[in-house]
Design a protein around this motif. Sequence first.
Motif, PDB file in Angstrom:
ATOM      1  N   ASP A 190      34.524  43.880  24.849  1.00  0.00           N
ATOM      2  CA  ASP A 190      33.314  44.225  25.582  1.00  0.00           C
ATOM      3  C   ASP A 190      33.243  43.350  26.839  1.00  0.00           C
ATOM      4  O   ASP A 190      33.949  42.342  26.959  1.00  0.00           O
ATOM      5  CB  ASP A 190      32.086  44.009  24.709  1.00  0.00           C
ATOM      6  N   PRO A 191      32.402  43.731  27.815  1.00  0.00           N
ATOM      7  CA  PRO A 191      32.356  42.990  29.086  1.00  0.00           C
ATOM      8  C   PRO A 191      32.087  41.497  28.929  1.00  0.00           C
ATOM      9  O   PRO A 191      32.685  40.680  29.636  1.00  0.00           O
ATOM     10  CB  PRO A 191      31.220  43.686  29.844  1.00  0.00           C
ATOM     11  N   ARG A 192      31.216  41.106  28.010  1.00  0.00           N
ATOM     12  CA  ARG A 192      30.920  39.682  27.832  1.00  0.00           C
ATOM     13  C   ARG A 192      32.160  38.929  27.332  1.00  0.00           C
ATOM     14  O   ARG A 192      32.505  37.866  27.848  1.00  0.00           O
ATOM     15  CB  ARG A 192      29.761  39.501  26.855  1.00  0.00           C
ATOM     16  N   SER A 193      32.843  39.488  26.325  1.00  0.00           N
ATOM     17  CA  SER A 193      34.042  38.845  25.793  1.00  0.00           C
ATOM     18  C   SER A 193      35.148  38.804  26.835  1.00  0.00           C
ATOM     19  O   SER A 193      35.918  37.834  26.913  1.00  0.00           O
ATOM     20  CB  SER A 193      34.530  39.591  24.540  1.00  0.00           C
ATOM     21  N   ARG A 194      35.224  39.852  27.646  1.00  0.00           N
ATOM     22  CA  ARG A 194      36.251  39.882  28.689  1.00  0.00           C
ATOM     23  C   ARG A 194      36.030  38.752  29.693  1.00  0.00           C
ATOM     24  O   ARG A 194      36.966  38.048  30.076  1.00  0.00           O
ATOM     25  CB  ARG A 194      36.232  41.236  29.404  1.00  0.00           C
ATOM     26  N   ARG A 195      34.784  38.539  30.079  1.00  0.00           N
ATOM     27  CA  ARG A 195      34.500  37.474  31.041  1.00  0.00           C
ATOM     28  C   ARG A 195      34.731  36.090  30.431  1.00  0.00           C
ATOM     29  O   ARG A 195      35.130  35.158  31.135  1.00  0.00           O
ATOM     30  CB  ARG A 195      33.072  37.620  31.576  1.00  0.00           C
ATOM     31  N   THR A 196      34.492  35.953  29.135  1.00  0.00           N
ATOM     32  CA  THR A 196      34.807  34.693  28.462  1.00  0.00           C
ATOM     33  C   THR A 196      36.298  34.417  28.523  1.00  0.00           C
ATOM     34  O   THR A 196      36.738  33.284  28.800  1.00  0.00           O
ATOM     35  CB  THR A 196      34.351  34.737  26.992  1.00  0.00           C
ATOM     36  N   THR A 224      42.832  41.678  27.525  1.00  0.00           N
ATOM     37  CA  THR A 224      41.429  41.949  27.191  1.00  0.00           C
ATOM     38  C   THR A 224      41.195  43.404  26.796  1.00  0.00           C
ATOM     39  O   THR A 224      40.055  43.867  26.795  1.00  0.00           O
ATOM     40  CB  THR A 224      40.508  41.590  28.381  1.00  0.00           C
TER      41      THR A 224
END
Length: 347
Positions: A184-190, A180
């Motif tokens: 960005d944080p959202r893409s990382r959590r996805t 990752t």
Amino acid sequence: MTVTTGPTTPTAAATATRPPAITATGLAKSYGDKVVLDGIDLRIPEGTVFALLGPNGAGKTTTVQILSTLIPATAGEARVAGHDVTRDADAVRAAIGVTGQFSAVDNLLTARENLLLMADLHHLDRREGRRRATDLLRRFELTEAAAKPVVTFSGGMRRKLDLAMTLVGDPRVIFLDEPTTGLDPRSRRTMWEIIRGLVTDDGVTIFLTTQYLEEADQLADRIAVLDHGKLVAEGTAEELKRRIPGSHVRLQFADADGLAAAAALFGAGTRDSEALALHLPGDGSIPALRAVLDALDAASVRAESLTVHTPDLDDVFLTLTGQPRPGHPAGSPSTSNSSNSSKENAR
């Protein structure tokens, strides 16, 4: 009283009986006089996530390269998916997938074309290749972008496609080397949700290296810390945190009288008069918390809140490697100094 707890990490007992997906004994790698990997031992059960942490240059990528047959070890033995990485390298390659720090997708091709190209490289027939590409596009929520050239993709979409391409060959073991980085944080959590699904739904084993300590905390069943080519610690996230001193219970009061009464009652701890808080040494166990609450009740002292503070992986990293966590300069505070179980309106 309201109790809030963080995510739980599976215990070692839950996975210890599973057969190993990866084993290594005395694994070492040197370039002339420079020792990069200094005799590490590993046993990673099937269907689990294993995270390897360490500062830059510790030997993380070298470990992945040896286990994925990209480079030979100088000494030691390793088996992946039941095959020796030296004697049965072709069998190892057939059983694994590797996603590196940098995307391997072809920018000039569409998402579907990238997946079909990978299917050809795996010698899948045309019908099976199309079926698998369609399934992966749907699974990774890339169906609407299937016909678009990858050059138009965001970073998160590119990383999802990269991982999807790794899955074309239906690997049983996947090496994710900094998967990752740059997201960005959202893409990382996805990506985290996708990785969890690979383990829980497909039974895949994940070998993860990462610079994000929260990522290891969120995903890994077991974590190992590598420093100067040696494993300096291994265990669950909670086991590693318990090795580091600094656990305490924080009592917050509404006024100075309550703080003074509690300080006199316990006779130990550190007072923070400005915050109206008392810090008591403690491991946060249920018996210890019950003893604190019972003592407050018996003395008719009311605390507004009780919070358990334990060291986090930032503290583990700093203590075991002598370096701040990646991305933080030496001496800077960690992003969080607690993994909290808070009890609101404790009495």
